[in-house]
Design a protein around this motif. Structure first.
Motif, mmCIF file in Angstrom:
data_model
loop_
_atom_site.group_PDB
_atom_site.id
_atom_site.type_symbol
_atom_site.label_atom_id
_atom_site.label_comp_id
_atom_site.label_asym_id
_atom_site.label_seq_id
_atom_site.Cartn_x
_atom_site.Cartn_y
_atom_site.Cartn_z
ATOM 1 N N SER A 57 0.806 -1.232 0.000
ATOM 2 C CA SER A 57 0.000 0.000 0.000
ATOM 3 C C SER A 57 0.834 1.276 0.000
ATOM 4 C CB SER A 57 -0.967 0.023 1.203
ATOM 5 O OG SER A 57 -1.845 -1.075 1.137
ATOM 6 N N HIS A 58 2.102 1.200 -0.389
ATOM 7 C CA HIS A 58 2.902 2.411 -0.557
ATOM 8 C C HIS A 58 2.573 3.095 -1.888
ATOM 9 C CE1 HIS A 58 5.196 0.601 2.717
ATOM 10 N NE2 HIS A 58 5.725 1.804 2.928
ATOM 11 N N ILE A 59 2.111 2.326 -2.849
ATOM 12 C CA ILE A 59 1.575 2.880 -4.095
ATOM 13 C C ILE A 59 0.083 2.595 -4.111
ATOM 14 C CG2 ILE A 59 1.500 2.641 -6.608
ATOM 15 C CD1 ILE A 59 4.446 2.096 -6.628
ATOM 16 N N SER A 60 -0.719 3.655 -4.059
ATOM 17 C CA SER A 60 -2.174 3.472 -3.999
ATOM 18 C C SER A 60 -2.786 3.310 -5.386
ATOM 19 C CB SER A 60 -2.810 4.668 -3.290
ATOM 20 O OG SER A 60 -2.491 5.875 -3.985
ATOM 21 N N ARG A 61 -2.196 3.976 -6.387
ATOM 22 C CA ARG A 61 -2.715 3.899 -7.752
ATOM 23 C C ARG A 61 -1.533 3.868 -8.715
ATOM 24 N NH1 ARG A 61 -6.623 3.154 -5.204
ATOM 25 N NH2 ARG A 61 -8.719 4.020 -5.407
ATOM 26 N N LEU A 62 -1.662 3.079 -9.755
ATOM 27 C CA LEU A 62 -0.630 3.027 -10.777
ATOM 28 C C LEU A 62 -1.268 3.332 -12.123
ATOM 29 C CD1 LEU A 62 2.237 0.441 -11.059
ATOM 30 C CD2 LEU A 62 0.982 1.139 -13.097
ATOM 31 N N VAL A 63 -0.759 4.331 -12.808
ATOM 32 C CA VAL A 63 -1.232 4.698 -14.148
ATOM 33 C C VAL A 63 -0.112 4.377 -15.133
ATOM 34 C CG1 VAL A 63 -2.069 6.544 -15.644
ATOM 35 C CG2 VAL A 63 -2.648 6.559 -13.198
ATOM 36 N N TRP A 79 -3.468 -10.409 -6.478
ATOM 37 C CA TRP A 79 -4.709 -9.650 -6.609
ATOM 38 C C TRP A 79 -5.624 -10.301 -7.638
ATOM 39 C CZ3 TRP A 79 -3.015 -3.791 -7.176
ATOM 40 C CH2 TRP A 79 -2.463 -3.358 -5.957
ATOM 41 N N GLY A 80 -6.913 -10.210 -7.389
ATOM 42 C CA GLY A 80 -7.892 -10.640 -8.364
ATOM 43 C C GLY A 80 -8.088 -9.579 -9.442
ATOM 44 N N GLY A 81 -8.817 -9.952 -10.490
ATOM 45 C CA GLY A 81 -9.015 -9.055 -11.617
ATOM 46 C C GLY A 81 -9.680 -7.747 -11.246
ATOM 47 N N THR A 82 -10.677 -7.799 -10.361
ATOM 48 C CA THR A 82 -11.383 -6.577 -9.958
ATOM 49 C C THR A 82 -10.444 -5.620 -9.234
ATOM 50 O OG1 THR A 82 -13.477 -7.786 -9.762
ATOM 51 C CG2 THR A 82 -13.313 -5.672 -8.627
ATOM 52 N N LYS A 86 -9.111 -1.877 -10.427
ATOM 53 C CA LYS A 86 -9.361 -0.738 -9.548
ATOM 54 C C LYS A 86 -8.078 0.051 -9.290
ATOM 55 C CE LYS A 86 -10.979 0.466 -4.899
ATOM 56 N NZ LYS A 86 -11.495 -0.050 -3.604
ATOM 57 N N ASN A 87 -6.948 -0.632 -9.241
ATOM 58 C CA ASN A 87 -5.709 0.005 -8.798
ATOM 59 C C ASN A 87 -4.685 0.223 -9.906
ATOM 60 O OD1 ASN A 87 -5.769 0.123 -5.607
ATOM 61 N ND2 ASN A 87 -6.736 -1.793 -6.214
ATOM 62 N N ILE A 88 -4.889 -0.354 -11.082
ATOM 63 C CA ILE A 88 -3.986 -0.141 -12.208
ATOM 64 C C ILE A 88 -4.798 0.389 -13.383
ATOM 65 C CG2 ILE A 88 -2.382 -1.191 -13.849
ATOM 66 C CD1 ILE A 88 -1.679 -3.276 -11.772
ATOM 67 N N ASP A 189 -10.872 11.061 -17.064
ATOM 68 C CA ASP A 189 -11.340 11.569 -15.773
ATOM 69 C C ASP A 189 -10.741 10.772 -14.620
ATOM 70 O OD1 ASP A 189 -12.842 13.394 -17.166
ATOM 71 O OD2 ASP A 189 -14.739 12.319 -16.938
ATOM 72 N N ARG A 190 -10.668 9.457 -14.780
ATOM 73 C CA ARG A 190 -10.116 8.636 -13.710
ATOM 74 C C ARG A 190 -8.635 8.946 -13.503
ATOM 75 N NH1 ARG A 190 -9.547 2.020 -13.340
ATOM 76 N NH2 ARG A 190 -7.794 2.102 -11.892
ATOM 77 N N SER A 191 -7.881 9.172 -14.579
ATOM 78 C CA SER A 191 -6.455 9.471 -14.439
ATOM 79 C C SER A 191 -6.254 10.750 -13.630
ATOM 80 C CB SER A 191 -5.790 9.575 -15.816
ATOM 81 O OG SER A 191 -6.222 10.724 -16.532
ATOM 82 N N PHE A 192 -7.108 11.745 -13.855
ATOM 83 C CA PHE A 192 -7.019 12.984 -13.073
ATOM 84 C C PHE A 192 -7.399 12.737 -11.615
ATOM 85 C CE2 PHE A 192 -6.869 15.170 -17.154
ATOM 86 C CZ PHE A 192 -6.033 16.237 -16.875
ATOM 87 N N ARG A 193 -8.425 11.926 -11.392
ATOM 88 C CA ARG A 193 -8.829 11.625 -10.009
ATOM 89 C C ARG A 193 -7.715 10.901 -9.263
ATOM 90 N NH1 ARG A 193 -13.719 10.015 -12.397
ATOM 91 N NH2 ARG A 193 -13.187 7.818 -12.055
ATOM 92 N N ASP A 194 -7.035 9.974 -9.953
ATOM 93 C CA ASP A 194 -5.942 9.235 -9.304
ATOM 94 C C ASP A 194 -4.838 10.188 -8.863
ATOM 95 O OD1 ASP A 194 -7.265 6.872 -9.614
ATOM 96 O OD2 ASP A 194 -6.033 6.124 -11.264
ATOM 97 N N VAL A 195 -4.531 11.182 -9.699
ATOM 98 C CA VAL A 195 -3.513 12.171 -9.336
ATOM 99 C C VAL A 195 -4.009 13.034 -8.175
ATOM 100 C CG1 VAL A 195 -2.299 14.236 -10.133
ATOM 101 C CG2 VAL A 195 -2.425 12.217 -11.608
ATOM 102 N N GLU A 196 -5.244 13.449 -8.254
ATOM 103 C CA GLU A 196 -5.786 14.357 -7.240
ATOM 104 C C GLU A 196 -5.882 13.696 -5.859
ATOM 105 O OE1 GLU A 196 -9.383 15.329 -9.212
ATOM 106 O OE2 GLU A 196 -8.401 16.685 -10.655
#
Length: 310
Positions: A57-63, A79-82, A86-88, A189-196
């Motif tokens: 959990s040191h990286i919360s989102r990966l784009v 990790w499962g597919g869902t 959600k996180n990549i 939109d999701r990419s911006f939310r991940d950054v924000e």
């Protein structure tokens, strides 16, 4: 690396005219031959090091701008597919799915089987490479380099689902964002939310040449978030106020960095320890080696199809 390389643009691939059909023949033949190496590729040490930071959990989102699915492959056993979806976020899509003009989706493995059934002579040609343990030179987008080859006899299959709906349609596209194509609004939109939602941004191994990635850096800077860029060579963000940059290959340091971040857990946690010992560690083949590999096999076209010899 190749200034003469000419990619197929989105409007060319979906063009319904005879010219567009020729573009699709070229694209799908080259992609048909180039997909197996992409399908069989294994994550490298950097993929697994980032997976360790995701797992802890040191990286919360990966784009990612990559379309090869290797980030997901590195953590799929945990990790499962869902959870992966959600996180990549695959900003530019994936080579592992194909969608027809009318929206019918299929796996790339299934689509490869359709192409093989329609083009037995090219299936034989590809099998020859696999028997020899060799592959044509493949670009990161799954496209191969072919010279002196006619695409006229390559058959692109009709979509079976369209056929059931009483229409014929052979316009297919991998779920990859082509040059000239817009990223779907939901992905943008999701990419911006991940950054924000993030505290800081770590940018790894990219020139940021595409605006879809560069604008995420700009957004992070607007929000006064710390941005660290790790890349060898110039990038589009060089010189921007607020950017810290380190010029070194990620594979040389990333596992040691992760060990420093995780401390004793890098050794005592068996899952993390395994991730940090996993991954392909091999420098890219250079042009001289490629030339030798390519010259070890020759291809000639006879009137009844391709013949190949070692």
């Amino acid at each position: 690396m190749n200034p003469n390389y000419k990619p197929i643009f989105y409007h060319e691939l979906i063009d319904e005219s005879e010219k567009g059909f020729a573009f699709r023949q070229r694209y799908w033949l080259r992609s048909y031959l180039g997909y197996p190496p992409v399908r069989d590729a294994r994550p490298n040490t950097t993929h697994f090091a980032l997976a360790a930071l995701q797992h802890t959990s040191h990286i919360s989102r990966l784009v990612t701008q990559n379309v090869d699915g290797l980030h997901a492959k590195a953590i799929a056993h945990l990790w499962g597919g869902t959870h992966i979806r959600k996180n990549i976020l695959e900003l530019h899509g994936t080579l592992h799915r194909v969608r027809c003009k009318y929206g019918h989706l299929t796996s790339r493995d299934t689509f490869q089987e359709w192409l093989s059934d329609c083009n037995p002579q090219w299936k034989e040609y590809m099998d020859g490479f696999e028997r020899a343990g060799n592959q044509p030179r493949t670009n990161p987008d799954g496209d191969v380099e072919l010279e002196g080859v006619s695409y006229d006899d390559f058959d692109v299959p009709d979509c079976p689902q369209c056929f059931l709906e009483d229409r014929r349609n052979s316009i297919h596209k991998p779920e990859v964002i082509f040059f000239g194509e817009s990223i779907p609004a939901a992905i943008k939109d999701r990419s911006f939310r991940d950054v924000e939602k993030s505290d800081r941004l770590f940018v790894l191994g990219t020139t940021l040449a595409t605006f879809s990635a560069y604008r995420l850096i700009k957004r992070a800077l607007e929000l006064r978030k710390p941005v660290l860029l790790l890349n060898v060579g110039p990038t589009r963000a060089d010189g921007l106020p607020g950017i810290e940059k380190i010029e070194i290959a990620s594979g040389l340091i990333i596992r040691d960095v992760v060990r420093a971040i995780l401390g004793s857990k890098a050794v005592t946690d068996p899952v993390v320890a395994d991730l940090l010992e996993s991954g392909v560690l091999r420098p890219p083949i250079d042009d001289k080696e490629r030339t030798l590999a390519d010259s070890s096999r020759t291809m000639r076209l006879s009137k009844d199809g391709f013949r190949y010899r070692s």
